[in-house]
Design an enzyme around this catalytic site. Structure first.
Site, short mmCIF file in Angstrom:
data_model
loop_
_atom_site.label_atom_id
_atom_site.label_comp_id
_atom_site.label_asym_id
_atom_site.label_seq_id
_atom_site.Cartn_x
_atom_site.Cartn_y
_atom_site.Cartn_z
N CYS A 163 15.99 -10.20 125.37
CA CYS A 163 17.44 -10.72 125.39
C CYS A 163 17.54 -11.11 127.32
CB CYS A 163 18.13 -9.11 125.62
SG CYS A 163 17.87 -8.90 123.66
N HIS A 303 25.29 -8.11 132.58
CA HIS A 303 24.68 -7.76 130.44
C HIS A 303 25.42 -7.24 128.88
CE1 HIS A 303 21.13 -8.36 127.93
NE2 HIS A 303 20.78 -7.01 127.45
N GLU A 314 23.55 0.82 132.42
CA GLU A 314 24.09 -0.52 133.10
C GLU A 314 24.96 -0.17 134.53
OE1 GLU A 314 25.11 -3.45 132.03
OE2 GLU A 314 25.35 -5.55 133.81
N LYS A 335 30.12 -11.18 126.60
CA LYS A 335 29.69 -10.55 125.65
C LYS A 335 30.58 -10.65 124.07
CE LYS A 335 24.71 -10.26 125.96
NZ LYS A 335 24.61 -9.82 127.61
N HIS A 340 25.56 -11.21 121.67
CA HIS A 340 24.98 -11.28 122.74
C HIS A 340 23.79 -12.47 121.98
CE1 HIS A 340 21.22 -10.23 124.48
NE2 HIS A 340 21.02 -8.71 124.03
N PHE A 398 14.67 -6.28 125.79
CA PHE A 398 14.43 -5.56 124.83
C PHE A 398 12.84 -5.13 125.55
CE2 PHE A 398 15.85 -4.99 120.89
CZ PHE A 398 16.99 -4.28 121.28
#
Lengths: 411, 83
Positions: A163, A303, A314, A335, A340, A398
């Site tokens: 990602c 993110h 986060e 997002k 995503h 990831f």
């Protein structure tokens, strides 16, 4: 003294729209492109929600027969590149093509060919696997087809860090330019993940939203009721240039790409460090690289995936970097609107970060309605005009692959 | 399968595969190279032929393919083999 790197063109093909203004307007209106999956039958899947690009027509951007021979992920990167090139007017200038490179990220590569040819192999045997399988399954197709299309003879790279691929690609392209290996880099990310097997894989991990009854509300980063991410698809490409090169050809400059921070949490295949310590370090590295201190950041494009784990980690990370200032710092995740887009997420969010500076407007977090007591920052429920001199864009992939970018207002 | 039937179907495949190439003057004696195809186009063409005619063309036969006719002959031979 290090070369300044500037952004002179943007291009997006994403669920929020095509081009530059169309997706930006969509984002500012606080809308969400998430809906029920139409690309295939999700009857037996847990999650049935995605942010799809509707009525995709590659022939708007490339020769229709050529489009048939390449994977959708490469169609996306070519389309985004064309938009960005047109925007930058780069091809109208006297260009040394050996000094133009491409660095585009993808997490999953040519998923259409991977899945359809695997089906052909199982159903009809090895002699029915298509001869164009290998060049299309190769992740580097997203960058090499761009070089082939316009004859860009400089360095050609593909970055794959899940990602964070799009943000890493932009950061690596920035380093290429700073090192004098090229004058111009097309940098970004592309992804075609809404395919039956990939979707099933993410579904099996139980990381995707199952808000099937209200698909438009499924992606709701930082909201207390968030229940997983919503998969998106598409690509974004930025034209990055050394300031000298851009000035010499009289290019319009959107912003400066001033900082890049990359690290790894060394912790888990898919779970972030719960306290976000590695994400915090990536943010610090990017801010230092831009020769700034945290209080000079005016907005964070997070993110913010809409998973319980990411948004909490986060938030912790932002608090540890910014301290008390974190509560006065607008943080939003686009997002909520785009879903995503995996390897394209960082690239499309880099475009939104640049546009935030260019238009002096903080984009909102779509679908953010209910406060999570553990996520208590300012997540910007509606678009907000603001004075933005520096913006931080976060991507955490990831495998704890972290990449953060800092954009500064030019001049 | 009769040669003219095979040739007709082959021309159809070629037209679909290479829509930008003018095939009006194409006949059995035409060199496949007039299509302006590269090695990758060629293996794609063979893949399409194998799929459409439901045959398998052995790799050693590929070297024999020079003209449209030579491809037709191989298709005919392999079609018989299947029967």
């Amino acid at each position: 003294m290090r070369q300044k790197i500037v952004v002179t063109g943007l291009g997006m093909v994403c669920p929020a729209g095509m081009g530059i203004l169309e997706p930006w307007k969509f984002i500012l209106e606080g809308r969400s492109a998430c809906g029920l999956v139409t690309h295939f039958d999700t009857g037996r899947y847990r999650s049935k929600v995605a942010a799809e690009i509707k009525n995709w027509d590659p022939s708007l951007f490339m020769d229709a027969d050529f489009a048939k021979r390449i994977d959708k992920v490469a169609q996306f990167s070519l389309a985004a590149s064309r938009i960005a090139l047109d925007d930058s007017e780069l091809l109208k200038s006297d260009l040394d093509f050996s000094r133009v490179g491409v660095c585009i990220g993808t997490g999953l590569g040519g998923t259409f060919f991977t899945e359809t040819q695997l089906t052909a192999l199982v159903d009809y045997g090895p002699k029915r696997v298509h001869p164009l399988t290998v060049p299309n399954v190769n992740p580097n197709a997203v960058a090499t087809f761009v070089a082939m299309q316009w004859h860009f003879l400089g360095p050609n790279l593909t970055v794959s860090t899940a990602c964070a691929s799009g943000s890493h690609a932009i950061g690596q392209a920035m380093m290429m330019l700073q090192a004098g290996r090229a004058d111009v880099m097309l940098a970004g990310g592309s992804e075609n993940p809404i395919m039956p097997m990939m979707f099933a894989g993410f579904d099996a991990m139980r990381v995707m939203s199952q808000c099937n009854d209200f698909p438009g509300m499924a992606s709701r980063p930082f909201d207390v009721n968030r229940d997983g991410f919503v998969m998106g698809e598409g690509a974004a490409v930025l034209i990055l240039e050394t300031e000298d090169h851009a000035t010499k050809r009289g290019a319009k400059i959107y912003a400066e790409l001033a900082g890049y921070g990359a690290n790894n949490g060394g912790f888990h295949m898919v779970t972030p460090q719960p306290d976000g310590c590695d994400a915090a370090q990536a943010m610090r590295l990017a801010i230092e690289d831009a020769h700034l201190i945290p209080s000079q950041i005016d907005y964070i494009n997070a993110h913010g995936t809409s998973t319980k784990a990411n948004d909490l980690a986060e938030t912790h990370a932002i608090k540890s970097v910014f301290g008390e200032y974190a509560y006065r710092l607008p943080v939003s995740s686009t997002k909520g609107a785009t879903g995503h887009m995996i390897g394209a997420a960082g690239a499309v969010e880099a475009c939104f970060s640049v546009l935030a500076i260019h238009t002096q407007t903080v984009p909102p977090t779509a679908n953010y309605t209910a406060l999570d007591p553990d996520c208590d920052l300012d997540y910007v429920p509606v678009a907000r005009p603001s004075i933005l001199a520096a913006v931080l864009s976060n991507s955490f992939g990831f495998g704890n692959n972290n990449a953060c970018l800092v954009f500064k207002k030019q001049g | 399968m009769f040669v003219d039937k095979i040739a007709f179907k082959l021309i159809e495949i070629l037209q679909k595969k290479f829509p930008n190439v003018d095939l009006t003057d194409l006949d059995l004696n035409s060199d496949i190279k007039v299509l302006g195809i590269d090695s990758l186009d060629f293996v794609e063409l063979i893949y399409d032929v194998e799929t459409q005619f439901d045959i398998e063309i052995p790799s050693e036969s590929l070297l024999e393919i020079t003209t449209v006719e030579s491809l037709v002959v191989i298709i005919q031979k392999e079609s018989r083999a299947v029967v």
